[in-house]
Design an enzyme around this catalytic site. Sequence first.
Site, short mmCIF file in Angstrom:
data_model
loop_
_atom_site.label_atom_id
_atom_site.label_comp_id
_atom_site.label_asym_id
_atom_site.label_seq_id
_atom_site.Cartn_x
_atom_site.Cartn_y
_atom_site.Cartn_z
N TYR A 57 38.48 88.98 63.54
CA TYR A 57 39.77 89.08 63.50
C TYR A 57 39.88 90.56 62.76
CZ TYR A 57 44.42 89.06 61.93
OH TYR A 57 46.02 89.31 61.83
N GLN A 93 72.96 63.86 11.28
CA GLN A 93 72.24 64.45 11.83
C GLN A 93 72.48 65.39 12.99
OE1 GLN A 93 70.00 61.43 14.10
NE2 GLN A 93 71.48 60.71 14.97
N ARG A 129 68.29 69.32 17.16
CA ARG A 129 67.46 68.33 16.81
C ARG A 129 66.40 67.82 17.90
NH1 ARG A 129 69.34 62.65 17.20
NH2 ARG A 129 71.45 63.39 17.38
N LYS A 138 82.94 86.35 19.47
CA LYS A 138 83.84 85.67 20.33
C LYS A 138 83.33 86.13 21.84
CE LYS A 138 87.90 83.93 20.37
NZ LYS A 138 87.56 82.39 20.61
N GLU A 197 56.95 86.42 62.50
CA GLU A 197 55.87 87.03 63.18
C GLU A 197 55.29 86.23 64.36
OE1 GLU A 197 52.24 88.03 64.38
OE2 GLU A 197 51.61 87.05 62.32
#
Length: 723
Positions: A77, A336, A342, A443, A471
């Site tokens: 090829y 928590q 956390r 902000k 192709e």
Amino acid sequence: MSSRPLLTLALSLHDRLDELSNRGQIHLVGYDLDVAAVAAVARHECLPIVNDGEVIARLSESTEILQRSYKGSTTIYGVHTGFGGSADTRPDDSSGLSKGLMQLLQTGVLVVENLDIPGLDTPQDVIPESMPSSWTRATTVVRINQCIRGHSAIRHQTVKSLLKLVAAQITPIVPLRGSISASGDLMPLSYIAGTLEGSPDIYVTKGGGKSAKIISAHDALGEIGMEPLRLGPREGLGLVNGTATSAATASLAVLDAIQLTLLSTGLTCLVSEGMAARVEWLHPFIAETRPHPGQREVAEIMRAFLKGSRLVSGLEGEASTHQHTLNVRPDEGLPQDRYPLRTSPQWLGPQFEDILLAHSQISVELNSTSDNPLTNLKTGAIHHGGNFQATSITSAVEKIRTSLQMVGKLLFSQCTEMINHQMNAGLPPNLAADDPSASFCCKGLDINIAAYQSELSYLSNSISNHVQSAEMHNQAVNSLAFLSTRYTIKAIELLGMMVAGVLYAACQAMDLRVMHATFLETVTATLQKAIADLLPNGFEAEDVERSLASAIRGLRNAWWNNAGSDASERCSLAAVAFVQVLCDPSKHHTDTPKVKVCLDLTAKEMRELQDDVRSHLSQAYHKHHSAFLEKPTTEEYIGEGSKALYLWARQDLGIPMNRGLVDHPSPGSIGKRTIGSYVSMIYQGIQDGRLFQRFATVGREVGLGNGGTNGIRKRAYAEYEIS
């Protein structure tokens, strides 16, 4: 294996990049190229060299095998046939096949005009449809490394010509779009091959920095005395039929992604300190009970970075103990931290693991033969296959891009919580250092980061499910690896902007946390002494102390809980809370021992005392505020790792704490810059590696730098190496 595999890898790559950049050369042998070496060539002008005798012998033997097969009866090829879906053709004269291949591939869009502009290091300034020069240099070194493995029948002379282009700073201008990375990155590589041919209609940048210029490939070769190369049998195909562009750009992407992902752990530490977090979620026991390596590594890095912090509590993991060494947040509120802090080890850990796997896939590809057909040096046979299909790179960069989105989502969530005074445990709205009714500091950053994250999330969508048959239906499946890598690099840019913005905001948050905490520490000491004389006589000293402590606690909570108020109102509300607790035992906190001492005052006397306390607070606050803005003491209170990143921004870059409206640039002001300008300075430091340099240095200083090279120089798939 290191308990910190991603950090160990990052430090190894960082050291290797420094080593190669200083050395200025990288020796290619076909089996030990790593992403640091690709970056050294692409970004630091490191020169690739091929002078190993075994490599040269492999190249010679490979071309000899092709020559023998060319004269035999086997159809090869690209030597006896046309290309792709046209491989059923049999040209009478195959000597022109490489020329025909170049013609069919050099079809990309480049608007080439007005090129007489000197001093451009990247052609994108003039030709926006082109790849950055660094990508092209990376592509060249990767393709050389793939070809010198000896399976592509590329002559040593051709390899030397490629090396000479790099050494002479001749970089082809390659179209950005047009590759589907199926039969490799055909189109981009054809422009590099066309440069070797000396095409008068392919353009290059020659030189670097201010001396760079854009000229034709023909003229560039003439300037260095290099003859145009006549491509030998199958050499055109051997140069273009590979994954080099995808693998090269993926190498740059994974290097940057590793650094940004690790930086996110440092940023999470800064945000945790700015938020006065309760970080028992970093205790080793939690990772031990769910032993994912990424989660364990994230927690270990963060524990080391937070060591010594006086702004977080629970670092040793006692869930029932939230006491800080400094009063840095209100007593009330969630017991928590919310999920963005956390669960950050659980969120980031899988990204560490995915990026490690992506790095492994890319490293293998760098040291693989990517072509078709292939010559077998052991047997002399020629094999037809599909090693040009770049799906491994697609797999790698899509993991990276998804991980970047996950990192970005975490940072966005942390940052917007930190800026929001209803969620940040007592910091002013928008992290304003002056009155929040008129000053809005961060902000805009909150809005910017939302925009970046939205775009990042869009880019994180999979590219591979958009494959189109191409192709003549020969390339009915194609990897789209280069396209996916391009979007991954765009995602890296966006996450870098997010990291810059979050770092700016986190430094501001830590400054404000320390400013208000140290104010309360100072003012409550003087206030206790002044009020003690007003309390009735006859009580035990312990009871008096308990009453004052409860009143001070009420004042502190009122101060933190009214962070949304201007300073004058905040002082008034804190004074009211203080006096109320002194005069009314029912206002004492339920978790404190019963208070026996209280002031018996008329309403008028209470108001007068409140006014006195308010005045005392106001005077003390404005004095402390001015002194702190003049000389922040934040570094004395933050963790060892956080301090390094904080000082990098504050000292190395010279980015000051934002004081509020007084810092806004206006006509006649000297040295003042917009917040965006400061964030841009951080972003530039991320892009050029200075921030990660600081991260790497402090990582070693806090004991995280142990470990080996994590195998970055190990040979990939050693059983297939050619000796």
